[in-house]
Design an enzyme around this catalytic site. Structure first.
Site, PDB file in Angstrom:
ATOM      1  N   HIS A 169       1.036  -1.202  -0.096  1.00  0.00           N
ATOM      2  CA  HIS A 169      -0.084  -0.102   0.140  1.00  0.00           C
ATOM      3  C   HIS A 169       0.875   1.323  -0.004  1.00  0.00           C
ATOM      4  CE1 HIS A 169      -3.431   2.394   1.240  1.00  0.00           C
ATOM      5  NE2 HIS A 169      -2.634   3.022   2.108  1.00  0.00           N
TER       6      HIS A 169
HETATM    7  C1  HEM Z   1       2.585   6.110   6.205  1.00  0.00           C
HETATM    8  C2  HEM Z   1       1.385   4.993   5.996  1.00  0.00           C
HETATM    9  C3  HEM Z   1       0.592   5.201   4.762  1.00  0.00           C
HETATM   10  C4  HEM Z   1       0.548   5.943   3.618  1.00  0.00           C
HETATM   11  C5  HEM Z   1       1.594   6.893   3.284  1.00  0.00           C
HETATM   12  C6  HEM Z   1      -0.716   5.951   3.055  1.00  0.00           C
HETATM   13  C7  HEM Z   1      -1.183   6.324   1.925  1.00  0.00           C
HETATM   14  C8  HEM Z   1      -2.430   6.342   1.419  1.00  0.00           C
HETATM   15  C9  HEM Z   1      -2.969   7.102   0.187  1.00  0.00           C
HETATM   16  C10 HEM Z   1      -1.990   8.130  -0.619  1.00  0.00           C
HETATM   17  C11 HEM Z   1      -4.363   6.453  -0.063  1.00  0.00           C
HETATM   18  C12 HEM Z   1      -5.000   7.291  -1.318  1.00  0.00           C
HETATM   19  C13 HEM Z   1      -5.016   6.453  -2.545  1.00  0.00           C
HETATM   20  C14 HEM Z   1      -5.555   6.999  -3.773  1.00  0.00           C
HETATM   21  O1  HEM Z   1      -6.125   8.074  -3.814  1.00  0.00           O
HETATM   22  O2  HEM Z   1      -5.429   6.229  -4.727  1.00  0.00           O
HETATM   23  C15 HEM Z   1      -4.549   5.751   0.935  1.00  0.00           C
HETATM   24  C16 HEM Z   1      -5.705   5.256   1.157  1.00  0.00           C
HETATM   25  C17 HEM Z   1      -6.219   4.259   1.746  1.00  0.00           C
HETATM   26  N1  HEM Z   1      -5.390   3.918   2.944  1.00  0.00           N
HETATM   27 FE1  HEM Z   1      -3.440   4.375   3.319  1.00  0.00          FE
HETATM   28  N2  HEM Z   1      -1.613   4.984   3.811  1.00  0.00           N
HETATM   29  C18 HEM Z   1      -0.864   4.659   4.728  1.00  0.00           C
HETATM   30  C19 HEM Z   1      -1.231   3.873   5.849  1.00  0.00           C
HETATM   31  C20 HEM Z   1      -2.460   3.101   5.913  1.00  0.00           C
HETATM   32  C21 HEM Z   1      -2.793   2.214   7.057  1.00  0.00           C
HETATM   33  C22 HEM Z   1      -1.958   1.919   8.325  1.00  0.00           C
HETATM   34  C23 HEM Z   1      -3.902   1.888   6.780  1.00  0.00           C
HETATM   35  C24 HEM Z   1      -4.967   0.932   7.620  1.00  0.00           C
HETATM   36  C25 HEM Z   1      -4.625  -0.217   8.166  1.00  0.00           C
HETATM   37  C26 HEM Z   1      -4.471   2.502   5.407  1.00  0.00           C
HETATM   38  C27 HEM Z   1      -5.614   2.173   4.893  1.00  0.00           C
HETATM   39  C28 HEM Z   1      -5.960   3.075   3.662  1.00  0.00           C
HETATM   40  C29 HEM Z   1      -7.393   2.813   3.202  1.00  0.00           C
HETATM   41  C30 HEM Z   1      -8.458   1.616   3.600  1.00  0.00           C
HETATM   42  C31 HEM Z   1      -7.474   3.627   1.863  1.00  0.00           C
HETATM   43  C32 HEM Z   1      -8.713   3.812   1.023  1.00  0.00           C
HETATM   44  C33 HEM Z   1      -8.539   3.332  -0.272  1.00  0.00           C
HETATM   45  C34 HEM Z   1      -8.326   2.255  -0.704  1.00  0.00           C
HETATM   46  O3  HEM Z   1      -9.003   1.428  -0.506  1.00  0.00           O
HETATM   47  O4  HEM Z   1      -7.023   2.026  -1.022  1.00  0.00           O
HETATM   48  N3  HEM Z   1      -3.388   3.110   5.016  1.00  0.00           N
HETATM   49  N4  HEM Z   1      -3.434   5.552   1.733  1.00  0.00           N
END
Ligand code: HEM
Length: 209
Positions: A169
């Site tokens: 991710h």
């Molecule tokens: C430093 C750590 C993280 C970064 C840099 C990050 C970054 C991002 C970014 C940029 C998006 C938007 C993606 C888009 O617009 O296409 C996103 C969506 C999301 N993130 Fe993270 N994230 C991090 C950690 C996490 C963690 C720890 C979780 C959950 C345990 C999480 C769960 C989600 C979810 C559920 C979405 C919603 C969109 C999807 O289904 O991809 N993220 N994240």
């Protein structure tokens, strides 16, 4: 950049939830892994001391998982599989090799993100349920030792799967330039959407009608 060329991708509430999850995940994952293996014990210092980590890990875990489930519910409608996703999956090699011109167009999320989304749902539910079963001294005494043993096994397994999924991710988020800015400020440029999620433009048009 003109305001009209910017498109809302993440609402304020969702962004606050997301970054709150990142902070709680930092404490929960490091403290959790400190229990897994003797040589990881130093990671427990993230919550003060190994003893404090034992006490606080379930609380940070509950905060993380409930906020996370809320976010998963809010993003559910964008993560349903659609017919374009099969074509995207079939071009996984081009995605990995960054052959941009050969990658089929994606909607609000691409099929890879949708697969990760399902993994997020599964691990958040299993980690929460097993976490409660294992929680000493409050809940564990209500279950048999066998049930607690199985809960510990599935809790650790899901934590490892989650960590691997999170590595992918974060890698995807940093690889796609402008993606993190979207999660920080909420808006992305029309050019960004056209390049990475072109069908999102059609979807938002349909939502208006
Ligand atoms: C430093 C750590 C993280 C970064 C840099 C990050 C970054 C991002 C970014 C940029 C998006 C938007 C993606 C888009 O617009 O296409 C996103 C969506 C999301 N993130 Fe993270 N994230 C991090 C950690 C996490 C963690 C720890 C979780 C959950 C345990 C999480 C769960 C989600 C979810 C559920 C979405 C919603 C969109 C999807 O289904 O991809 N993220 N994240």
């Amino acid at each position: 950049m003109q305001k009209s060329s910017m498109i809302v991708r993440h609402r304020l509430f969702d962004r606050l939830c997301h970054w709150f999850i990142v902070v709680t995940a930092f404490f929960t994952i490091l403290s959790g892994f400190s229990f897994l293996y003797p040589s990881f014990q130093w990671m427990g210092a993230v919550l003060g001391s190994p003893q404090l980590a034992r006490v606080l890990h379930p609380f940070t875990g509950v905060l993380m998982c409930f906020t996370w489930m809320l976010l998963l519910i809010r993003y559910y409608k964008h993560n349903k599989f659609q017919k374009q996703d099969a074509a995207w999956m079939a071009h996984m090699k081009d995605v990995m090799l960054d052959n941009e011109d050969k990658i089929p167009p994606a909607g609000h999320y691409n099929a890879g993100q949708k697969m990760l989304f399902r993994m997020f749902i599964l691990t958040s539910v299993v980690l929460t349920v097993t976490g409660f079963i294992m929680w000493q001294p409050y809940f564990a005494p209500h279950f048999s030792p066998e049930v607690v043993q199985w809960a510990i096994f599935f809790h650790a397994l899901c934590a490892i799967v989650l960590l691997l999924g999170l590595i992918v991710h974060v890698w995807m988020a940093t690889w796609i330039e402008g993606s993190i800015a979207g999660m920080l400020y909420g808006k992305v440029s029309r050019a960004w959407v056209r390049k990475h999620h072109p069908l999102m433009l059609d979807e938002s048009e349909q939502e208006k009608h």
